[in-house]
Design a protein around this motif. Structure first.
Motif, mmCIF file in Angstrom:
data_model
loop_
_atom_site.group_PDB
_atom_site.id
_atom_site.type_symbol
_atom_site.label_atom_id
_atom_site.label_comp_id
_atom_site.label_asym_id
_atom_site.label_seq_id
_atom_site.Cartn_x
_atom_site.Cartn_y
_atom_site.Cartn_z
ATOM 1 N N TRP A 28 -33.750 41.734 1.427
ATOM 2 C CA TRP A 28 -34.260 40.583 0.676
ATOM 3 C C TRP A 28 -35.453 40.017 1.428
ATOM 4 O O TRP A 28 -35.456 39.947 2.654
ATOM 5 C CB TRP A 28 -33.172 39.510 0.525
ATOM 6 N N THR A 144 -27.192 41.474 2.716
ATOM 7 C CA THR A 144 -26.805 41.150 1.343
ATOM 8 C C THR A 144 -27.314 39.748 1.004
ATOM 9 O O THR A 144 -27.602 38.948 1.905
ATOM 10 C CB THR A 144 -25.265 41.133 1.160
ATOM 11 N N PHE A 145 -27.365 39.454 -0.278
ATOM 12 C CA PHE A 145 -27.801 38.133 -0.733
ATOM 13 C C PHE A 145 -26.884 37.038 -0.173
ATOM 14 O O PHE A 145 -27.347 35.983 0.240
ATOM 15 C CB PHE A 145 -27.826 38.090 -2.265
ATOM 16 N N LYS A 146 -25.565 37.331 -0.131
ATOM 17 C CA LYS A 146 -24.587 36.329 0.340
ATOM 18 C C LYS A 146 -24.798 35.919 1.801
ATOM 19 O O LYS A 146 -24.375 34.856 2.218
ATOM 20 C CB LYS A 146 -23.159 36.858 0.173
ATOM 21 N N ASN A 161 -33.285 36.178 -9.707
ATOM 22 C CA ASN A 161 -31.908 36.413 -10.132
ATOM 23 C C ASN A 161 -31.702 37.885 -10.515
ATOM 24 O O ASN A 161 -31.400 38.195 -11.654
ATOM 25 C CB ASN A 161 -31.598 35.469 -11.302
ATOM 26 N N GLN A 164 -28.408 40.661 -6.833
ATOM 27 C CA GLN A 164 -27.805 39.800 -5.815
ATOM 28 C C GLN A 164 -26.515 40.388 -5.245
ATOM 29 O O GLN A 164 -25.973 39.870 -4.286
ATOM 30 C CB GLN A 164 -27.598 38.381 -6.355
ATOM 31 N N ASP A 165 -26.050 41.494 -5.832
ATOM 32 C CA ASP A 165 -24.838 42.131 -5.308
ATOM 33 C C ASP A 165 -25.183 43.393 -4.499
ATOM 34 O O ASP A 165 -24.307 44.055 -3.966
ATOM 35 C CB ASP A 165 -23.896 42.495 -6.461
#
Length: 188
Positions: A28, A144-146, A161, A164-165
């Motif tokens: 990202w 990861t996005f998280k 958006n 994101q996974d």
């Protein structure tokens, strides 16, 4: 979410000098228009990074590369053709980009991407897109996005958006090429 809607939304933010959080072909990234000095400065501030540490510019075509680098060593195209994974090249003598994105030795790191979101966004911008990992300088690079910190999420003007996974692979290989044909591998 629809890719064209996300490209439109991200473009509107970038065109007005904003910064975005977006998926790339590697990790990202935080990005902006590579020719907008104020937007580039916002990214340095958000990342708490010294401006002497330059960032990567993503491009989507040879034409875009030539708009920034009047002279490109022939070996650059050979390296890109042979690369099996995303490869960043550091080249000499960039022009038509924000001064604060150029390294002190007058070089700029670039990567040509085919990732659909990035590609379409740059097609719309008609300019390179800044890309730097979505973390505070010195902290780990989120896979990861998280894993992206709330500070980064709150600090950007728009979060794309899409994907994101997705679990990100490693960052790109980095190779420095000087006009006198010296080749130096910075990151494998």
């Amino acid at each position: 979410m629809d890719i064209n809607t996300e490209v439109h939304n991200a473009y509107e933010v970038i065109k007005n000098g904003g910064i975005i959080l977006y998926p790339t072909d590697t990790v990202w990234g935080i990005g902006c228009d590579a020719s907008n000095e104020e937007a580039v400065a916002k990214i340095y501030a958000l990342k708490q990074r010294e401006e002497s540490k330059s960032m990567i510019c993503l491009m989507n075509s040879e034409k875009m590369v030539y708009a920034v680098f009047p002279k490109i060593p022939e070996v650059a195209w050979e390296i890109l053709d042979l690369s099996e994974k995303p490869t960043t090249l550091i080249l000499d003598g960039p022009k038509n980009v924000a001064k604060n994105i150029i390294a002190s030795d007058n070089t700029l790191a670039i990567r040509i991407v085919k990732e659909p979101f990035c590609y379409k966004l740059m097609e719309r911008m008609k300019r390179p897109l800044v890309s730097t990992s979505a973390n505070i300088s010195g902290m780990f690079t989120p896979k990861t996005f998280k894993e992206i910190s709330p500070e980064i999420l709150k600090g950007v003007d728009y979060v794309v958006n899409l994907h994101q996974d997705k679990v990100c692979k490693n960052p790109s290989t980095i190779i420095k090429l000087s006009l006198d044909s010296q080749v130096k591998i910075i990151r494998k």
